[in-house]
Design a protein around this motif. Structure first.
Motif, PDB file in Angstrom:
ATOM      1  N   UNK A   1       8.143   4.052  -3.825  1.00 13.79           N
ATOM      2  CA  UNK A   1       9.119   2.970  -3.633  1.00 13.79           C
ATOM      3  C   UNK A   1       9.835   3.123  -2.294  1.00 13.79           C
ATOM      4  N   UNK A   2      10.116   4.370  -1.919  1.00 17.51           N
ATOM      5  CA  UNK A   2      10.763   4.637  -0.623  1.00 17.51           C
ATOM      6  C   UNK A   2       9.876   4.168   0.524  1.00 17.51           C
ATOM      7  N   UNK A   3       8.604   4.527   0.448  1.00 18.81           N
ATOM      8  CA  UNK A   3       7.648   4.152   1.499  1.00 18.81           C
ATOM      9  C   UNK A   3       7.525   2.633   1.606  1.00 18.81           C
ATOM     10  N   UNK A   4       7.499   1.965   0.456  1.00 21.56           N
ATOM     11  CA  UNK A   4       7.346   0.505   0.476  1.00 21.56           C
ATOM     12  C   UNK A   4       8.568  -0.177   1.098  1.00 21.56           C
ATOM     13  N   UNK A   5       9.766   0.325   0.827  1.00 21.93           N
ATOM     14  CA  UNK A   5      10.959  -0.258   1.433  1.00 21.93           C
ATOM     15  C   UNK A   5      10.951  -0.050   2.954  1.00 21.93           C
ATOM     16  N   UNK A   6      10.551   1.149   3.390  1.00 21.59           N
ATOM     17  CA  UNK A   6      10.504   1.427   4.830  1.00 21.59           C
ATOM     18  C   UNK A   6       9.459   0.531   5.496  1.00 21.59           C
ATOM     19  N   UNK A   7       8.332   0.351   4.837  1.00 23.18           N
ATOM     20  CA  UNK A   7       7.289  -0.524   5.386  1.00 23.18           C
ATOM     21  C   UNK A   7       7.784  -1.972   5.486  1.00 23.18           C
ATOM     22  N   UNK A   8       8.551  -2.394   4.477  1.00 24.85           N
ATOM     23  CA  UNK A   8       9.090  -3.756   4.546  1.00 24.85           C
ATOM     24  C   UNK A   8      10.025  -3.893   5.754  1.00 24.85           C
ATOM     25  N   UNK A   9      10.880  -2.910   5.975  1.00 25.07           N
ATOM     26  CA  UNK A   9      11.808  -2.957   7.114  1.00 25.07           C
ATOM     27  C   UNK A   9      11.037  -2.992   8.430  1.00 25.07           C
TER      28      UNK A   9
ATOM     29  N   UNK B   1       0.814  -1.223   0.000  1.00 25.24           N
ATOM     30  CA  UNK B   1       0.000   0.000   0.000  1.00 25.24           C
ATOM     31  C   UNK B   1       0.845   1.271   0.000  1.00 25.24           C
ATOM     32  N   UNK B   2       2.164   1.128   0.166  1.00 25.73           N
ATOM     33  CA  UNK B   2       3.019   2.313   0.171  1.00 25.73           C
ATOM     34  C   UNK B   2       2.894   3.090  -1.129  1.00 25.73           C
ATOM     35  N   UNK B   3       2.771   4.408  -1.026  1.00 24.64           N
ATOM     36  CA  UNK B   3       2.540   5.241  -2.212  1.00 24.64           C
ATOM     37  C   UNK B   3       3.774   5.366  -3.091  1.00 24.64           C
TER      38      UNK B   3
END
Length: 525
Positions: free
Chosen positions: A199-207, A195-197
């Motif tokens: 690519x940066x947000x999605x990587x942080x969410x994965x971490x 759901x991260x808007x």
């Protein structure tokens, strides 16, 4: 004497730390702090000296040894047959070994004929897990000290423990395959990754998801180990997550104390709102016995995301501790974004195995997304000899193309994590307050005989009743059956056929991954 001294030193530190922080005699008194530090350093030196003396004595017994030779620990003065208890049976079974007769276990011939074709699991057969295998820590192991000392006397420094049978009393009441499933106990954070808007947000969410998975997966720092899976063993489960409870937007709170602890939904309400729930399905299989390799796969079809991983657990004897290296890698696929995130797993260490055992994670792991150029470097810090915090972890998320650090993380993997973003905002995640979503599993009577809970039922029941000897007998029966079947396959030249995973290169891949069923979306850059 060493054990006694260590106990006294622990008591000393405990008494100092119980003092008030201010007043005539405080826990922060400079002399007392120096006493704490020097006593810990002294005990570490004594342990090293004791170890050197053992090696020296062993070399005198065996004559001078060429450099590089592995030096064995001192041989026990007690006969083996009289001293093996609590499951520490002979590490290598002889041909004459007879399996202990335990009722209700499947005979070897029958288990060898089990169908190895993939089974479609009906999610409607799964019900919310009511099994509460709460684990108590081992605490002091005084009663079992002779067992542990005798086991240690058989080991060599750096020895691979794959073929060594460990005492039953140190076992958790779950298989390693179920432990991997428990890493998914926060499915809301897992689904929120896609759901991260940006690519940066999605990587942080994965971490964030990655760092919060170990607390429940490892049951905190409890010093017990899960069952070693039998080859062909499988574990299935799923989670239902109300769509309203999955974060959809970019992190908005700059100071959140974890996630609201929602009351669990009833079975009836879950069925009523099936369309309003995401489902995460999980399957794991022990694909190899030597070396011990597990494959696991999880997917959320509605969000077009899945994770596939294989892990080879390598255990080594390190003297006063045991180290477990998790060799392998996982790949998270976000098909909506055409992104793949490769990641590795940290090492685990069982410390103080002669006194009060405890577990810590250690080592550096990396997360990489080749398409977006974002990566994360995560370090699990082991505790130094004195000073320093337990279970500390730090991480950095970086955009490799611009060499920009976009997020930093620090804290403890079983307590509180602090996320600091490039815009100066911070976010706190209290892992002790995070909601643990109960997995859904089929009742035992609907499970395949080689599914973890049904396979290990007798061992688990005996451990729950604290009947260690009976648990040992059941465990020995399963292990002996595995050895017999392995000998039969070797003699007949019959290769093992896996059920859900196929070997591709050095890894193992689920036979029907989402990326083979759903075409990957290539969003416009």
């Amino acid at each position: 004497m060493m054990s006694h001294a260590e106990g006294q030193q622990r008591d000393l530190i405990r008494r100092i730390e119980c003092l008030p922080t201010s007043g005539h005699l405080s826990s922060l008194d400079q002399d007392l702090l120096m006493l704490k530090a020097t006593s810990m350093a002294t005990m570490n030196c004594l342990n090293d000296c004791f170890h050197i003396l053992q090696l020296q004595h062993a070399s005198h017994q065996k004559g001078s040894l060429p450099s590089g030779t592995t030096i064995e620990w001192l041989e026990p003065k007690i006969s083996l047959s009289n001293h093996y208890k609590n499951g520490a049976d002979q590490p290598f079974a002889t041909e004459q070994s007879k399996p202990v007769a335990v009722p209700e276990e499947r005979p070897v011939a029958e288990s060898g004929l089990l169908a190895r074709e993939p089974e479609e699991i009906n999610a409607d057969d799964e019900i919310e897990d009511t099994c509460d295998n709460k684990e108590d820590d081992l605490g002091a192991v005084e009663e079992q000290r002779s067992v542990i000392l005798h086991l240690l006397s058989q080991l060599k420094l750096g020895m691979d423990l794959t073929r060594v049978v460990l005492p039953t009393f140190i076992l958790e009441k779950r298989s390693l395959l179920e432990m991997y499933a428990d890493f998914m106990s926060h499915p809301d954070l897992f689904i929120a990754i896609t759901n991260g808007a940006t690519a940066e947000d999605r990587m942080i969410r994965f971490v964030e998801y990655y760092l919060t998975s170990f607390h429940e997966g490892r049951k905190g720092a409890i010093a017990k180990k899960p069952y070693n899976p039998i080859i062909g063993e499988t574990f299935h489960c799923s989670w239902r997550m109300p769509k309203s409870e999955v974060a959809s937007s970019v992190f908005s709170s700059s100071s959140t104390q974890g996630v609201t602890n929602h009351a669990p939904l009833s079975e009836e309400s879950l069925n009523q709102v099936g369309a309003d729930c995401y489902t995460v399905r999980f399957v794991a299989e022990q694909v190899s016995h030597h070396p011990p390799v597990s494959g696991f796969y999880a997917e959320c079809t509605e969000r077009k995301m899945c994770v596939n991983a294989h892990v080879w657990t390598k255990s080594k004897f390190l003297g006063m501790s045991i180290g477990v290296t998790m060799v392998g890698e996982g790949i998270l696929s976000l098909l909506e974004h055409g992104e793949e995130y490769t990641f590795s797993l940290p090492c685990a260490y069982a410390r103080s195995i002669l006194t009060v055992p405890w577990v810590e994670l250690g080592g550096k792991v990396s997360v990489n997304c080749a398409k977006t150029g974002y990566s994360a470097s995560i370090t699990f810090h082991t505790k130094p000899f004195y000073g320093g915090k337990l279970h500390r972890v730090t991480a950095e998320v970086k955009h490799n193309i611009t060499n920009t650090v976009v997020c930093k993380v620090q804290g403890e993997w079983n307590s509180v994590l602090e996320f600091t973003y490039s815009n100066g905002e911070t976010k706190y995640v209290d892992l002790t307050k995070l909601t643990v979503t109960k997995k859904r599993v089929r009742p035992l009577e609907k499970q395949d005989p080689f599914e973890s809970r049904r396979l290990w039922k007798n061992v688990t029941d005996s451990l729950r009743e604290s009947e260690i000897d009976k648990a040992t007998e059941h465990k020995h029966t399963l292990e002996e059956r595995q050895r017999t079947e392995e000998r039969h396959r070797t003699e007949t030249g019959t290769p093992w056929k896996t059920k859900y995973f196929t070997k591709e290169g050095d890894g193992w891949v689920y036979h029907k991954p989402l990326w083979k069923i759903i075409p990957t979306t290539q969003p416009a850059e």
